[in-house]
Scaffold this motif. Structure first.
Motif, PDB file in Angstrom:
ATOM      1  N   GLN A 365     -14.651   1.894 -21.461  1.00 25.78           N
ATOM      2  CA  GLN A 365     -13.408   2.384 -22.069  1.00 25.78           C
ATOM      3  C   GLN A 365     -13.620   3.758 -22.708  1.00 25.78           C
ATOM      4  OE1 GLN A 365     -10.541   1.118 -21.565  1.00 25.78           O
ATOM      5  NE2 GLN A 365     -11.181  -0.816 -20.692  1.00 25.78           N
ATOM      6  N   GLN A 366     -14.774   3.926 -23.369  1.00 26.72           N
ATOM      7  CA  GLN A 366     -15.072   5.228 -23.964  1.00 26.72           C
ATOM      8  C   GLN A 366     -15.197   6.296 -22.878  1.00 26.72           C
ATOM      9  OE1 GLN A 366     -18.587   4.826 -26.379  1.00 26.72           O
ATOM     10  NE2 GLN A 366     -17.569   3.558 -27.902  1.00 26.72           N
ATOM     11  N   PHE A 368     -13.819   6.281 -19.889  1.00 27.93           N
ATOM     12  CA  PHE A 368     -12.501   6.582 -19.328  1.00 27.93           C
ATOM     13  C   PHE A 368     -11.716   7.491 -20.272  1.00 27.93           C
ATOM     14  CE2 PHE A 368      -7.923   5.407 -19.006  1.00 27.93           C
ATOM     15  CZ  PHE A 368      -7.683   5.964 -17.761  1.00 27.93           C
ATOM     16  N   TYR A 369     -11.795   7.189 -21.558  1.00 30.91           N
ATOM     17  CA  TYR A 369     -11.029   7.985 -22.527  1.00 30.91           C
ATOM     18  C   TYR A 369     -11.456   9.449 -22.478  1.00 30.91           C
ATOM     19  CZ  TYR A 369      -8.699   9.308 -26.855  1.00 30.91           C
ATOM     20  OH  TYR A 369      -7.888   9.920 -27.781  1.00 30.91           O
ATOM     21  N   LEU A 370     -12.764   9.691 -22.499  1.00 35.87           N
ATOM     22  CA  LEU A 370     -13.238  11.077 -22.505  1.00 35.87           C
ATOM     23  C   LEU A 370     -12.924  11.770 -21.187  1.00 35.87           C
ATOM     24  CD1 LEU A 370     -16.681  10.658 -24.317  1.00 35.87           C
ATOM     25  CD2 LEU A 370     -14.520  11.445 -25.281  1.00 35.87           C
ATOM     26  N   MET A 371     -13.086  11.047 -20.080  1.00 33.92           N
ATOM     27  CA  MET A 371     -12.803  11.661 -18.772  1.00 33.92           C
ATOM     28  C   MET A 371     -11.321  11.938 -18.608  1.00 33.92           C
ATOM     29  SD  MET A 371     -15.433   9.684 -16.235  1.00 33.92           S
ATOM     30  CE  MET A 371     -14.899  10.620 -14.775  1.00 33.92           C
ATOM     31  N   ALA A 372     -10.491  11.073 -19.177  1.00 30.75           N
ATOM     32  CA  ALA A 372      -9.045  11.288 -19.098  1.00 30.75           C
ATOM     33  C   ALA A 372      -8.626  12.528 -19.888  1.00 30.75           C
ATOM     34  CB  ALA A 372      -8.294  10.059 -19.609  1.00 30.75           C
ATOM     35  N   ARG A 373      -9.562  13.066 -20.661  1.00 28.24           N
ATOM     36  CA  ARG A 373      -9.289  14.323 -21.366  1.00 28.24           C
ATOM     37  C   ARG A 373      -9.952  15.496 -20.662  1.00 28.24           C
ATOM     38  NH1 ARG A 373      -5.821  11.389 -22.544  1.00 28.24           N
ATOM     39  NH2 ARG A 373      -5.499  10.460 -24.592  1.00 28.24           N
ATOM     40  N   GLU A 377     -17.851  13.347 -15.945  1.00 27.76           N
ATOM     41  CA  GLU A 377     -18.592  12.131 -16.263  1.00 27.76           C
ATOM     42  C   GLU A 377     -19.977  12.365 -16.879  1.00 27.76           C
ATOM     43  OE1 GLU A 377     -18.499   9.128 -13.258  1.00 27.76           O
ATOM     44  OE2 GLU A 377     -20.022   7.921 -14.258  1.00 27.76           O
ATOM     45  N   ILE A 384     -21.294  10.349 -25.373  1.00 27.27           N
ATOM     46  CA  ILE A 384     -21.320   8.981 -25.896  1.00 27.27           C
ATOM     47  C   ILE A 384     -22.707   8.641 -26.444  1.00 27.27           C
ATOM     48  CG2 ILE A 384     -21.125   6.546 -25.252  1.00 27.27           C
ATOM     49  CD1 ILE A 384     -18.963   7.458 -23.197  1.00 27.27           C
TER      50      ILE A 384
ATOM     51  N   VAL B  78     -11.126  10.920 -12.473  1.00 29.10           N
ATOM     52  CA  VAL B  78     -10.315  10.850 -13.694  1.00 29.10           C
ATOM     53  C   VAL B  78     -10.259  12.210 -14.394  1.00 29.10           C
ATOM     54  CG1 VAL B  78     -10.140   9.778 -15.977  1.00 29.10           C
ATOM     55  CG2 VAL B  78     -10.810   8.401 -13.996  1.00 29.10           C
ATOM     56  N   ALA B  82      -7.000  15.146 -15.141  1.00 24.21           N
ATOM     57  CA  ALA B  82      -6.668  15.811 -16.404  1.00 24.21           C
ATOM     58  C   ALA B  82      -6.728  17.326 -16.236  1.00 24.21           C
ATOM     59  CB  ALA B  82      -7.628  15.345 -17.504  1.00 24.21           C
ATOM     60  N   MET B  90      -2.506   7.348 -24.737  1.00 27.01           N
ATOM     61  CA  MET B  90      -2.785   5.938 -24.518  1.00 27.01           C
ATOM     62  C   MET B  90      -2.154   5.015 -25.550  1.00 27.01           C
ATOM     63  SD  MET B  90      -6.593   5.909 -22.943  1.00 27.01           S
ATOM     64  CE  MET B  90      -7.146   7.291 -21.929  1.00 27.01           C
ATOM     65  N   VAL B  94      -9.150   4.963 -27.719  1.00 34.01           N
ATOM     66  CA  VAL B  94     -10.476   4.358 -27.833  1.00 34.01           C
ATOM     67  C   VAL B  94     -11.313   5.073 -28.905  1.00 34.01           C
ATOM     68  CG1 VAL B  94     -12.577   3.817 -26.526  1.00 34.01           C
ATOM     69  CG2 VAL B  94     -10.356   3.788 -25.383  1.00 34.01           C
TER      70      VAL B  94
END
Lengths: 418, 254
Positions: A365-366, A368-373, A377, A384, B78, B82, B90, B94
């Protein structure tokens, strides 16, 4: 080590639920042990309170590897520090060289083993510690005057230059109401069993960081025992990343009421390293507070860490506030972390007590959150890991040490194959 | 002028009982500057739509396309989505322990723009954006979402929305858990991003409450993994009065 006092609870209340006592599982273990002890000897002490402590090497039998506190340690990698051939041999190698920065109000002495101060605030509680006690010839004594307040850290450099099995003893006494930072920097090559005792005076505030940055071949077993005076505060931060095998057993005991200990640690194990930390916090008096947080990162084949957190809240105490947590991050296949928090509560009169432990891989989840920004990777993974390690580094509280440790961890992360 | 086109999107998730289809053919086109509200009952698949567009690995796109200015979004990682200009605010932001907001915001901005922001203007932008969202400046030194209240997390999402300047934002139940003051502050932030950057948005919500602050150009009713009705802002008012019952009945008998 028979469980000699296990019958003291025989008059206690009947069990409400089989296997679960009114005040927690530990009591039930003790009760069960008490019932058993009439017919058979209990092999290991079921409570940390039953662990033998002694200055006499012979009180700790030659290790088999089946002992509760040694079952994770590869004895063949101890390079003889546990005196496997019996009690006549000693650790006779040249110990790492100790040098201490000079400060007004801080006395530094080298004394013989007959100095009566030594052993005032610690008692060996395992065979390697007893072996070091039996073997050392000279000790370094650091004494901080009452009421002394210094910002710049007292830096104790421990520099190894020999791999012959050696013993070392360091004694640190901090006077009443003194406020000091102490950094122990352990480097070089060594095979050493080490005892360090900290006497923390009444109302004193002592901040210790012990950094194990040994060379690859080093084998280090170390007992670091603190005795806390009334209303004192003792912070102990362990940073371990260098050495073939490092096994540290930091212990805090409370000599007076109202004291606080914060025991923190960070370990980073690469391929082939065995890094083991076993802490013990002995709440034997009233109104004391303890907070323990150890975090570990492991990467590479055969990277191995062990964390055991023994917290004992004795039956004669009240007003204890205690929490311990250990978290491990596995960064690659083939690494193994063991994490065992043991919280023993012998009294119902505590303010709070708790423990937590985890061993895991990346939090998806962490990630995904960072990559979604928009963060790629590999960089997200590094962020992290860095964040995970930072939580401990931020607790050191000595800026130049935090900076230095951050740089070391950046190097470790730079090598990561993520 | 940009366009986000969702065409006949089918998405499933893996469950213990096997693969379950959640989205059953969603088609929707959003242009720059437009606000589309998606409303629907619990479990209708609204959040799945948001997560699938952002690329969450738990959601399998089985067919359909998502195009951003003609580029295939579903082929992108992903982070590339962005970087292409999509932002997902979200529902459950998170926590990332040990990573400060300051460090995170700068790292993300650098990745999104392909170059580090100028230090001085960036610091000013962050400070102003935080002031606009009535966020205490100490937020900058706290770790990402760690120990934030529900409302603080949502403000932090909108802070990013304003600083990162995406082409399209998907707001997944941003209004849930907000008190009326926080709702106003957060809505103002979305409106500013729209005015300043011409952002298009997809606003996912249960309630019409947020639509008092963010005026939708289009309202879509989402039931059982599909859009079952579309209209203007007036459709939201009708839903407020009648609920989703009529649509769900239609589904059941269809």
């Amino acid at each position: 080590m028979a469980n000699t006092d296990a019958t003291t609870l025989d008059d206690g209340p009947a069990l409400l639920i089989p296997g679960m006592g009114e005040e927690g599982e530990t009591l039930v273990v003790k009760q069960a042990a008490g019932q058993q002890s009439e017919t058979e000897e209990v092999k290991f002490g079921t409570s940390r309170a039953d662990r033998a402590t002694s200055f006499n090497l012979a009180d700790f039998p030659v290790l088999t590897g089946e002992e509760e506190d040694w079952r994770f340690t590869p004895l063949h990698r101890l390079a003889g520090l546990h005196l496997p051939d019996g009690d006549d041999a000693l650790l006779t190698g040249v110990e790492p060289k100790v040098s201490v920065t000079e400060h007004e109000g801080v006395t530094i002495e080298t004394v013989g083993r007959d100095d009566t101060r030594l052993g005032s605030f610690m008692v060996p509680d395992d065979r390697t510690s007893a072996a070091a006690w039996a073997s050392f010839t000279e000790a370094t004594v650091i004494t901080v005057a009452d009421n002394l307040e210094i910002d710049s850290p007292i830096t104790v450099s421990v520099e190894g230059n020999s791999t012959d099995p050696a013993a070392q003893h360091i004694y640190v006494a901090v006077g009443a109401n003194a406020h000091v930072n102490l950094v122990i920097n352990q480097t070089g090559k060594a095979t050493v069993s080490q005892n360090i005792e900290f006497a923390v005076g009444e109302g004193a505030n002592v901040n210790v960081t012990s950094i194990q940055a040994w060379d690859d071949e080093t084998v280090h077993v170390g007992s670091q025992q603190a005795s806390l005076g009334k209303d004192s505060t003792f912070k102990h931060v362990v940073i371990t990343y260098g050495g073939s095998l490092v096994r540290l057993t930091p212990i805090t005991r409370f000599a007076g009421e109202g004291a606080t200990t914060n025991m923190y640690g960070l370990y980073f194990a690469d391929a082939g390293q065995h890094l083991e930390h076993r802490i013990f916090i002995d709440h034997s008096t009233n109104n004391c507070t303890s907070d323990a947080l150890y975090k570990g990162a492991l990467q590479g084949k055969g990277a191995r860490t062990v964390w055991v957190g023994d917290v004992l809240i004795r039956g004669n105490t009240s007003g204890t506030d205690s929490y311990e947590k250990n978290e491990n991050l596995l960064l690659s296949e083939g690494a193994q972390a063991d994490s065992i928090p043991n919280l023993e509560i012998e009294t119902g009169i505590i303010d709070s007590g708790g423990h937590a432990s985890s061993v895991g891989r990346f939090d998806e989840q962490q990630l995904f959150y960072l990559m979604a920004r928009g963060i790629p990777e590999p960089l997200a993974r590094k962020l992290i890991v860095r964040g995970f390690l930072n939580e401990i580094i931020q607790k050191i509280g000595i800026e130049e040490v935090e900076t230095a440790v951050t740089e070391v961890m950046e190097d470790e992360i730079a090598d990561l194959e993520l | 002028m940009s366009t986000l086109e969702i065409k006949d999107l089918h998405v499933s998730i893996d469950t213990e009982q096997g693969e379950v289809e959640i989205l059953k053919g969603v088609s929707l086109t959003i242009n720059s500057g437009e606000t589309h509200a998606i409303m629907g009952p619990n479990g209708s698949g609204k959040s799945t739509l948001a997560q699938a567009i952002a690329g969450h690995p738990a959601y399998n796109v089985t067919s359909g396309t998502v195009l951003l200015d003609g580029e295939d979004v579903l082929e992108m990682e992903v982070d590339e989505r962005a970087q292409a200009g999509l932002f997902l605010a979200m529902q459950y932001p998170v926590e990332v322990p040990g990573v400060s907001m300051t460090n995170f915001l700068r790292t993300a901005k650098t990745a999104l723009d392909g170059e580090a922001p100028t230090i001085r203007t960036w610091a000013k932008d962050v400070r102003e954006a935080m002031e606009n969202l009535e966020m205490d400046q100490t937020f900058a030194t706290r770790n990402v979402n760690e120990g934030f209240s529900g409302g603080e997390k949502k403000r932090a999402e909108i802070l990013q929305l304003e600083l990162f300047k995406p082409k399209f934002a998907i707001l997944d139940e941003t209004d849930s858990g907000l008190d009326i003051d926080a709702l106003r502050v957060v809505s103002d932030g979305v409106n500013r991003a729209q005015e300043n950057n011409g952002m298009g948005s997809l606003l996912i919500t249960h309630y019409t409450r947020i639509l008092r602050y963010i005026k939708p150009d289009f309202v879509h009713v989402f039931v059982d993994g599909k859009i079952v009705d579309s209209g203007g802002a007036e459709l939201a008012d009708r839903l407020e009065d009648e609920g989703y019952v009529n649509y769900e009945k239609t589904e059941a008998t269809a």
